[in-house]
Write a protein that holds these residues in place. Structure first.
Motif, short mmCIF file in Angstrom:
data_model
loop_
_atom_site.label_atom_id
_atom_site.label_comp_id
_atom_site.label_asym_id
_atom_site.label_seq_id
_atom_site.Cartn_x
_atom_site.Cartn_y
_atom_site.Cartn_z
N ARG A 105 8.78 -21.96 -68.11
CA ARG A 105 10.06 -22.14 -68.25
C ARG A 105 10.06 -22.75 -66.58
N GLY A 106 8.35 -23.22 -66.25
CA GLY A 106 8.25 -24.90 -65.42
C GLY A 106 8.28 -23.39 -64.09
N VAL A 107 8.45 -24.68 -63.35
CA VAL A 107 9.35 -23.83 -61.62
C VAL A 107 10.19 -23.18 -61.36
N HIS A 108 10.01 -22.60 -60.28
CA HIS A 108 11.77 -22.47 -59.67
C HIS A 108 11.35 -21.72 -58.22
N PRO A 109 12.93 -21.85 -57.55
CA PRO A 109 12.99 -21.95 -56.11
C PRO A 109 12.83 -21.13 -55.38
N LEU A 110 11.84 -19.83 -55.96
CA LEU A 110 10.86 -18.32 -55.27
C LEU A 110 9.90 -18.16 -55.74
N LEU A 111 8.94 -19.19 -55.42
CA LEU A 111 7.33 -19.34 -55.90
C LEU A 111 7.55 -17.98 -54.61
N GLY A 112 6.22 -17.74 -54.98
CA GLY A 112 5.83 -17.46 -53.65
C GLY A 112 6.00 -15.90 -52.52
N GLY A 113 6.83 -15.91 -52.86
CA GLY A 113 7.35 -14.80 -52.37
C GLY A 113 8.45 -13.24 -52.95
N SER A 114 9.02 -12.50 -52.52
CA SER A 114 10.05 -12.24 -53.00
C SER A 114 11.56 -11.83 -52.24
N LEU A 115 12.13 -12.07 -53.29
CA LEU A 115 13.89 -11.28 -52.34
C LEU A 115 14.94 -10.50 -53.08
N SER A 116 15.30 -10.09 -52.22
CA SER A 116 15.85 -9.06 -52.27
C SER A 116 17.84 -9.54 -51.43
N LEU A 117 18.41 -9.01 -52.86
CA LEU A 117 19.99 -8.94 -52.76
C LEU A 117 20.99 -7.86 -52.85
N LEU A 118 21.23 -6.81 -51.22
CA LEU A 118 21.44 -5.46 -51.09
C LEU A 118 22.80 -6.24 -50.98
N THR A 119 24.42 -5.21 -52.04
CA THR A 119 25.94 -5.55 -52.29
C THR A 119 26.15 -4.11 -51.66
N LEU A 120 26.00 -4.02 -50.78
CA LEU A 120 26.84 -1.89 -50.34
C LEU A 120 28.74 -2.23 -50.70
N ARG A 121 28.50 -0.94 -50.10
CA ARG A 121 30.01 -0.14 -51.28
C ARG A 121 31.33 -0.73 -50.68
N ASP A 122 31.13 -1.90 -49.55
CA ASP A 122 32.08 -2.72 -48.82
C ASP A 122 32.37 -3.49 -49.35
N GLY A 123 31.16 -4.25 -49.97
CA GLY A 123 31.46 -5.97 -50.49
C GLY A 123 30.57 -6.77 -49.79
N THR A 148 27.01 -8.02 -48.28
CA THR A 148 25.75 -8.09 -48.91
C THR A 148 25.11 -8.44 -47.29
N PHE A 149 23.47 -7.83 -48.36
CA PHE A 149 22.40 -9.43 -47.02
C PHE A 149 21.33 -9.26 -47.72
N ALA A 150 20.24 -10.61 -47.29
CA ALA A 150 19.36 -10.22 -47.98
C ALA A 150 18.43 -9.85 -47.34
N TYR A 151 16.89 -9.62 -47.66
CA TYR A 151 16.00 -9.49 -46.82
C TYR A 151 14.86 -10.46 -48.02
N VAL A 152 14.28 -11.42 -47.65
CA VAL A 152 12.67 -12.09 -47.51
C VAL A 152 12.02 -11.54 -47.94
N GLU A 153 10.68 -11.26 -48.44
CA GLU A 153 8.91 -10.84 -47.36
C GLU A 153 8.09 -11.86 -48.86
N SER A 154 6.55 -12.09 -47.81
CA SER A 154 6.58 -12.69 -47.97
C SER A 154 4.74 -12.26 -47.30
N PHE A 155 3.56 -11.82 -47.85
CA PHE A 155 2.61 -11.31 -47.37
C PHE A 155 2.82 -9.37 -46.23
N ALA A 156 2.47 -9.55 -44.89
CA ALA A 156 3.21 -9.02 -44.41
C ALA A 156 4.28 -8.90 -43.39
N SER A 157 4.64 -9.56 -43.72
CA SER A 157 6.16 -9.73 -42.91
C SER A 157 7.80 -10.44 -43.62
#
Length: 272
Positions: A196-214, A216-225
């Motif tokens: 499927r080729g390239v995509h916008p999230l190459l080289g890292g990780s992304l998590s989106l957590l939606t709490l029960r009150d609606g 949402t916050f994001a968490y972006v991680e790469s290497f040791a940060s």
């Protein structure tokens, strides 16, 4: 046992049992937990679940000691930038995650995690690696709770192609993925293939957590940060990137087919 929160927890569990005059098997019968599990906790190889920590406090009458030590242990071992995620995972209604190079953390087997940390934490002693593995194992219990969050994971095919720990460990890991997908209706896993080729999230990780009150916050991680993101505009931008990656991924059935293809390949390598 080292003078760390994790070491203190293991030591106090051992001392409390000895003071009560119980063998591991006897304690296991009284608490309703496998004696092998209790043994790993006392050796510092695994953290107790919150339920076990509370059971130990109730049984020994230690007024929250083990529950408090568990909280302190988790806080001490998690980098500051990752603590919000750890705190909110248990309260999330939905967790969406993308990993570009490894199997998502909550879906990893212990042998896979151990091999991953051993190779990626140069200079760390065996006890430190074991504790990090125990931490990851402790986090996985969120998917086994009575009301687990909807866990929607997208993983790059690179995570399947990279043989972390060798063919046998990879085969076990993929079998675990297939078993989890088949038996936990709260878990959905898709693979984003090389084709499927390239995509916008190459080289890292992304998590989106939606709490029960609606919220949402994001968490972006790469290497040791890592960075937690909660401003609406930034969360919306990251959500769009995840949506684009998901649109390129295989659907659930196609992903399972690809998992089985890799499983056969690793099993063949193990047998050869």
């Amino acid at each position: 046992m080292p003078a760390t929160p994790a070491g203190m927890l293991a030591s106090r569990a051992t001392r409390a049992r000895a003071k009560a005059g119980l063998s591991l098997r006897a304690l296991a019968e009284k608490l309703g937990y496998p004696h092998t599990y209790l043994s790993r906790v006392e050796r510092g190889e695994q953290l107790p679940s919150e339920a076990l920590a509370e059971a130990l406090d109730d049984f020994y009458g230690t007024d929250g000691l083990f529950a408090d030590l568990l909280v302190v242990t988790v806080a001490a071992e998690v980098p500051v930038y990752g603590r919000k995620v750890l705190e909110e995972e248990k309260r999330a209604a939905r967790i969406q995650t993308f990993n570009s190079s490894v199997v998502p953390g909550l879906l990893q087997t212990e042998p896979y995690t151990y091999a991953l940390f051993t190779e990626s934490m140069p200079g760390k002693d065996a006890e430190k690696v074991a504790l990090q593995v125990a931490m990851r194992s402790h986090r996985r219990t969120v998917l086994d709770s009575a009301t687990p969050p909807l866990y929607w994971a997208i993983m790059d095919e690179a995570a399947l192609r990279r043989p972390v720990g060798g063919p046998a460990i990879m085969a076990e890991q993929i079998r675990h993925l297939l078993d989890t997908i088949a038996n936990n209706s709260a878990v959905r896993v898709q693979v984003l293939p090389f084709t499927r080729g390239v995509h916008p999230l190459l080289g890292g990780s992304l998590s989106l957590l939606t709490l029960r009150d609606g919220l949402t916050f994001a968490y972006v991680e790469s290497f040791a940060s890592g960075t937690s993101v909660d401003t609406p505009a930034d969360v919306l931008e990251l959500t769009t990137l995840l949506d684009i990656a998901r649109s390129k991924a295989l659907d659930s059935g196609e992903s399972v087919t690809l998992f089985r293809e890799y499983l056969k390949e690793y099993e063949d390598d193990t047998d050869s």
